[in-house]
Design a protein around this motif. Structure first.
Motif, short mmCIF file in Angstrom:
data_model
loop_
_atom_site.label_atom_id
_atom_site.label_comp_id
_atom_site.label_asym_id
_atom_site.label_seq_id
_atom_site.Cartn_x
_atom_site.Cartn_y
_atom_site.Cartn_z
N LEU A 1 -3.02 13.56 -4.84
CA LEU A 1 -2.62 13.70 -3.44
C LEU A 1 -1.49 12.74 -3.08
O LEU A 1 -0.56 13.08 -2.37
CB LEU A 1 -3.82 13.46 -2.53
N TRP A 2 -1.58 11.53 -3.58
CA TRP A 2 -0.59 10.50 -3.31
C TRP A 2 0.77 10.94 -3.81
O TRP A 2 1.77 10.88 -3.09
CB TRP A 2 -1.05 9.21 -4.00
N ARG B 1 6.15 13.10 -2.60
CA ARG B 1 7.24 14.03 -2.89
C ARG B 1 7.51 14.93 -1.70
O ARG B 1 8.64 15.34 -1.46
CB ARG B 1 6.91 14.86 -4.13
N ALA B 2 6.46 15.25 -0.95
CA ALA B 2 6.64 16.14 0.20
C ALA B 2 7.21 15.38 1.39
O ALA B 2 7.53 15.97 2.42
CB ALA B 2 5.31 16.79 0.58
N GLY B 3 7.34 14.06 1.26
CA GLY B 3 7.92 13.27 2.35
C GLY B 3 6.95 12.96 3.46
O GLY B 3 7.34 12.49 4.53
N VAL B 4 5.67 13.21 3.20
CA VAL B 4 4.69 12.96 4.25
C VAL B 4 4.36 11.48 4.39
O VAL B 4 4.09 10.98 5.47
CB VAL B 4 3.39 13.77 3.94
N LEU B 5 4.39 10.77 3.28
CA LEU B 5 4.01 9.35 3.32
C LEU B 5 5.22 8.45 3.54
O LEU B 5 6.33 8.81 3.16
CB LEU B 5 3.33 8.98 1.99
N PRO B 6 5.00 7.26 4.14
CA PRO B 6 6.13 6.35 4.38
C PRO B 6 6.69 5.85 3.06
O PRO B 6 6.09 5.05 2.39
CB PRO B 6 5.50 5.21 5.19
N MET B 7 7.85 6.35 2.71
CA MET B 7 8.35 6.13 1.38
C MET B 7 8.97 4.77 1.11
O MET B 7 8.89 4.25 0.03
CB MET B 7 9.38 7.21 1.03
N ASP B 8 9.63 4.25 2.12
CA ASP B 8 10.47 3.09 1.85
C ASP B 8 9.74 1.96 1.13
O ASP B 8 10.25 1.39 0.18
CB ASP B 8 11.02 2.54 3.17
N THR B 9 8.57 1.63 1.58
CA THR B 9 7.86 0.54 0.92
C THR B 9 6.63 1.03 0.18
O THR B 9 5.85 0.23 -0.30
CB THR B 9 7.42 -0.51 1.95
N PHE B 10 6.44 2.35 0.09
CA PHE B 10 5.19 2.79 -0.47
C PHE B 10 5.21 3.14 -1.95
O PHE B 10 4.37 2.70 -2.69
CB PHE B 10 4.60 3.93 0.36
N SER B 11 6.14 3.94 -2.38
CA SER B 11 6.22 4.24 -3.83
C SER B 11 5.31 5.35 -4.31
O SER B 11 4.19 5.51 -3.84
CB SER B 11 5.86 3.00 -4.65
N ARG B 12 5.79 6.06 -5.30
CA ARG B 12 5.02 7.17 -5.88
C ARG B 12 4.26 6.70 -7.10
O ARG B 12 4.75 5.84 -7.84
CB ARG B 12 5.96 8.26 -6.36
N PRO B 13 3.11 7.32 -7.40
CA PRO B 13 2.39 6.95 -8.62
C PRO B 13 3.27 7.05 -9.87
O PRO B 13 3.16 6.20 -10.76
CB PRO B 13 1.25 7.98 -8.67
N SER B 14 4.15 8.04 -9.92
CA SER B 14 4.98 8.18 -11.12
C SER B 14 5.93 6.98 -11.26
O SER B 14 6.09 6.42 -12.35
CB SER B 14 5.77 9.49 -11.09
N ASP B 15 6.53 6.57 -10.14
CA ASP B 15 7.42 5.40 -10.18
C ASP B 15 6.64 4.15 -10.52
O ASP B 15 7.12 3.26 -11.23
CB ASP B 15 8.11 5.19 -8.82
N ILE B 16 5.41 4.07 -9.99
CA ILE B 16 4.58 2.90 -10.25
C ILE B 16 4.27 2.81 -11.74
O ILE B 16 4.31 1.72 -12.33
CB ILE B 16 3.29 2.98 -9.42
N ALA B 17 3.96 3.95 -12.34
CA ALA B 17 3.65 3.95 -13.77
C ALA B 17 4.85 3.47 -14.58
O ALA B 17 4.72 2.67 -15.51
CB ALA B 17 3.24 5.36 -14.21
N LEU B 18 6.05 3.94 -14.18
CA LEU B 18 7.26 3.53 -14.88
C LEU B 18 7.48 2.02 -14.74
O LEU B 18 7.79 1.33 -15.72
CB LEU B 18 8.47 4.27 -14.31
N ALA B 19 7.29 1.52 -13.52
CA ALA B 19 7.50 0.09 -13.28
C ALA B 19 6.52 -0.72 -14.10
O ALA B 19 6.86 -1.78 -14.65
CB ALA B 19 7.34 -0.22 -11.80
#
Lengths: 300, 252, 256
Positions: B17-18, B23-41
């Protein structure tokens, strides 16, 4: 003959290099310290005879105690920091300046949320303003600006919002305005999240000492070489930076992790008038209560 | 196998869901981050060694502090548990000291020890000793009085009494306190790093946040959750034996 | 003198006084600069000033409210979840891994996320406090419900008690001592978390007072705040002990 000369020279030079005074220098993640990073990266510290280690500190209020505990020899601070330290009886002095805020290059400012119907400062009554740190220099200067615009302090709510969260907080409507600096300021202005309410620092004073370098009085007294080397290296770095702005910005990004297209003004001098200005502001706002001898705070 | 699948369902749903929400732009993106980006980091942080080093520093401080608190807490707890008059004398002072947040003591420990392991372990020990102490006192007080009588009749010395009678009888409940303390140790260690000590995962998280790298910050945060989970699973396995011998029955 | 010494409170007061003297002694020796470590006398003077000027009450109330509501939410959640997990193997399988993963997360690290979703509000602070304080109650409740004596379970099966009666009349009372012990620890944690949350999320309360005092190098104010927390915690814990004693009176009578 030449080889012997080289060996002799090394024999003399190496111990001297090994005896370079050491300093652990504390900084925070901000563009004010670009010359510090340049001095380290480009070898100016080494050249001037200082074995410098840089330590990134989480928040500015930690630097003072860390200098007292001896973990840091030199650390960043602001005028109010120094005044409060002196009021409390801590033996901290300003050994050099780091950056300045000038009216023609506004770095800090009060940004309002797009959608907030602002016309005059009086519209800030009853509103929530985000501050990067209560009782820190930027916020206190904003409080002075509110005071000068005849807005009673208790009619405005100040809440702490750290720089990285300011954009989202403003956008989400949690706050109506925010006290911020570059690069966050430009980011909020450029993507339409906010608009400029006031470059309040310039309105109060066209040339303010923003950040300075502090040290323990006894350390400064015992290490004049280190203090001199630090000042010279920092000055070298400012000069180099003026000639190489793009590379400076790259070095800054390397150390703090983000890029800042706008850089503040830098200055290694600390004038008595710089601190006297802050004393006046602090006493006016009732933030400084005890006696402080400002003249003793600037290290010669 | 069924158990593992069931356990994984909830986290899987949350992450799915996260990711979708970001990706759908529903969540506050600027400081939140996607699970995929988090995995990469996270992968990048492991590769360059920063996360393993930070992990070691944090766990080290947490365990040292916990160990100090566990030993001190159990010892003092046993003594107080066995002697109600002593407990009545010391108890109120303990109750007054307990609510002091360990984080309020960080400036003090900084001045005493400076940056580094010792200051962090000291704060962790202060925070962790209370649950161990409280639970030990309760556990010792709850020991079947006849067991203690037997020990007295046999004229067993204190160390032997402690090892053979008191600790085994009280261990089931003490372990619950130790589990709480272990969790607290990690939490407090990270908190000290967030606010003061420039080392470890907490420090890494804050610096990542300040460097406008939220993916790295969340990577370290989620890694912290995994770490704590792993630490606790280890403890449960280690103390599982005792639990079976003296502990509760299992209800269907 | 002997009669006085028999009063249980007397020993406690003596011990506490001894600790205060130790503090005063350490402060006087100035091992640590008095700027960071004030003596009890300076702290008391500051505390008196705050009480007299009325400055203390609003922050105190705010912190207490935050702690209480967070704790209440945590206790409720802890008992409900604990019962589910303690009784149902299936619920345990689904929930335990996720809960175990969330448990080690420090409130300081969760606060930024909470702020994003709940804003800088009281709801946010209560949520964060509840998040951190639920674990002792949860663990204790699981332990309590899972360890209902087998004989009691047999009796209830023989009497063919409904699930509801099983819970209310057998399981809950049996688990109560554990739950109350967990609730006590939980309350202590709730107070600490309320303070930590105030420090980080800029909410009015004792935590904010402590933080600002720290930043301005005003240690008597800092320690006055700490002492206030100590007194608060002490008073609250005492209240719970009294409550515990009352609720568990039936148990004591049976175990005689």
């Amino acid at each position: 003959m030449n080889r012997i000369a080289v060996v002799l020279l090394l024999a003399v030079a190496l111990p001297a290099a090994a005896q370079q005074p050491k300093a652990n220098i504390g900084y925070i993640g901000a563009a004010d310290f670009t010359p510090l990073f340049v001095a380290k990266d480009k070898g100016f510290f080494e050249k001037r005879g200082l074995d410098a280690t840089l330590t990134r500190i989480q928040i500015a209020p930690n630097v003072g105690p860390a200098i007292i505990s001896g973990d840091l020899q030199i650390g960043m601070g602001t005028g109010p920091n120094l005044l409060h330290a002196a009021e409390g009886g801590l033996p901290l002095v300003a050994i050099a300046g780091a950056s300045r805020m000038k009216k023609n290059n506004p770095i800090a400012g009060l940004i309002g949320r797009t959608g907030f119907a602002y016309k005059t400062p009086a519209d800030l009554r009853g509103k929530k303003i985000g501050s990067p740190g209560l009782n820190t220099m930027l916020t206190e200067l904003c409080e002075k600006w509110l005071h000068d615009n005849r807005i009673p302090r208790d009619q405005v709510t100040l809440v702490e919002v750290i720089f990285p969260q300011q954009h989202d907080m403003l956008k989400g409507g949690n706050i109506d305005a925010v006290i911020t600096i570059e690069p966050f300021r430009s980011r909020m202005l450029n993507d339409g999240t906010g608009f400029k309410i006031a470059d309040y620092v310039g309105e109060i004073n066209p040339d303010v000492l923003a950040v300075l370098w502090m040290a323990r009085r006894d350390w400064a007294a015992a290490n004049p070489q280190a203090v001199k080397a630090f000042r010279e290296a920092y000055a070298d770095a400012i000069e180099w930076g003026a000639k190489n702005p793009e590379e400076s910005k790259k070095i800054l990004a390397k150390y703090v992790g983000f890029a800042s297209p706008v850089l503040p003004d830098y200055g290694v001098e600390v004038k008595l008038s710089d601190l006297e200005f802050f004393e006046k502001v602090e006493r006016e706002l009732g933030k400084l209560r005890g006696p402080v001898d400002v003249s003793k705070l600037v290290w010669k | 196998m069924k158990r593992i699948l069931r356990g994984a369902l909830l986290p899987f749903l949350v992450f799915a869901l996260w990711e979708a929400g970001s990706r759908a732009g529903v969540l506050p993106m600027d400081t939140f981050s996607r699970p995929s980006d988090i995995a990469l980091a996270f992968a990048a942080g492991v590769a360059d060694g920063s996360i393993p080093l930070a992990t070691w520093l944090t766990v080290q401080a947490a365990l040292v502090g916990f160990a100090i608190a566990a030993v001190a807490g159990i010892l003092v707890g046993v003594i107080l548990g066995l002697s109600p008059p002593l407990e009545r004398t010391v108890g109120p002072s303990i109750e007054a000291l307990r609510p002091v947040p360990a984080v309020a003591l960080t400036p003090l420990t900084l001045l005493l020890f400076g940056f580094g392991l010792r200051m962090e372990a000291a704060v962790v020990a202060f925070a962790c000793i209370w649950p161990v102490l409280l639970v030990t006192v309760a556990a010792v007080r709850g020991i079947e009085p006849r067991l203690l009588e037997v020990a007295r009749t046999l004229q067993l010395g204190f160390p032997v009494r402690l090892r053979k009678i008191i600790l085994p009888a009280a261990l089931g409940r003490i372990v619950v306190g130790l589990r709480v303390a272990v969790s607290i140790s990690l939490i407090v260690a990270v908190t000290v790093e967030i606010i003061m000590n420039p080392r470890g995962l907490g420090y890494g998280m804050i610096i990542a946040q300040q460097s406008l790298q939220p993916a790295l910050m969340y990577a370290q945060l989620l890694w912290l959750g995994l770490l704590g989970w792993g630490l606790n699973a280890l403890l449960t396995r280690a103390f599982g034996r005792w639990h079976g011998a003296f502990g509760p029955g299992v209800n269907p | 003198m002997k009669r006085l010494a028999r009063l249980p409170a007397f020993g406690a007061v003596l011990f506490a006084a001894g600790l205060l003297l130790l503090w005063q002694g350490l402060a006087d020796r100035q091992f640590i600069s008095p700027v960071f470590f004030p003596s009890p006398s300076r702290t008391l003077a500051e505390l008196t000033r705050q009480i007299a000027s009325g400055q203390l009450w609003k922050p105190l109330e705010a912190t207490a409210a935050r702690m209480f509501f967070g704790w209440a939410l945590a206790s409720l959640a802890g008992v409900v979840l604990g019962a589910a997990i303690g009784f149902s193997r299936r619920a345990r399988d689904f929930l335990e891994p996720s809960l175990e993963f969330m448990r080690p997360l420090p409130a300081s690290a969760v606060i930024p996320v909470a702020i994003l979703f709940l804003g800088l509000s009281n709801a946010m602070t209560v949520a964060v406090v509840a998040f951190g304080a639920v674990w002792p109650v949860l663990l204790a409740a699981v332990h309590g419900f899972a360890s209902v004596e087998p004989q009691l379970m047999e009796v209830s099966a023989a009497l063919r008690l409904s699930r509801k009666d099983l819970f209310l009349k057998i399981a809950a009372p049996s688990a109560l001592p554990d739950i109350l012990a967990g609730a006590r620890v939980s309350l202590a944690i709730a107070l600490i978390l309320a303070v930590v949350t105030e420090m980080q999320a800029s909410q009015i309360g004792l935590g904010q007072n402590i933080l600002l005092a720290q930043r301005s190098f005003r240690s008597p104010e800092l320690y006055a705040g700490v002492v206030t927390l100590g007194v608060m915690g002490f008073a609250i814990n005492h209240a719970i002990v009294v409550l515990e004693r009352r609720l568990l009176r039936w148990r004591g009578a049976h175990e005689q």
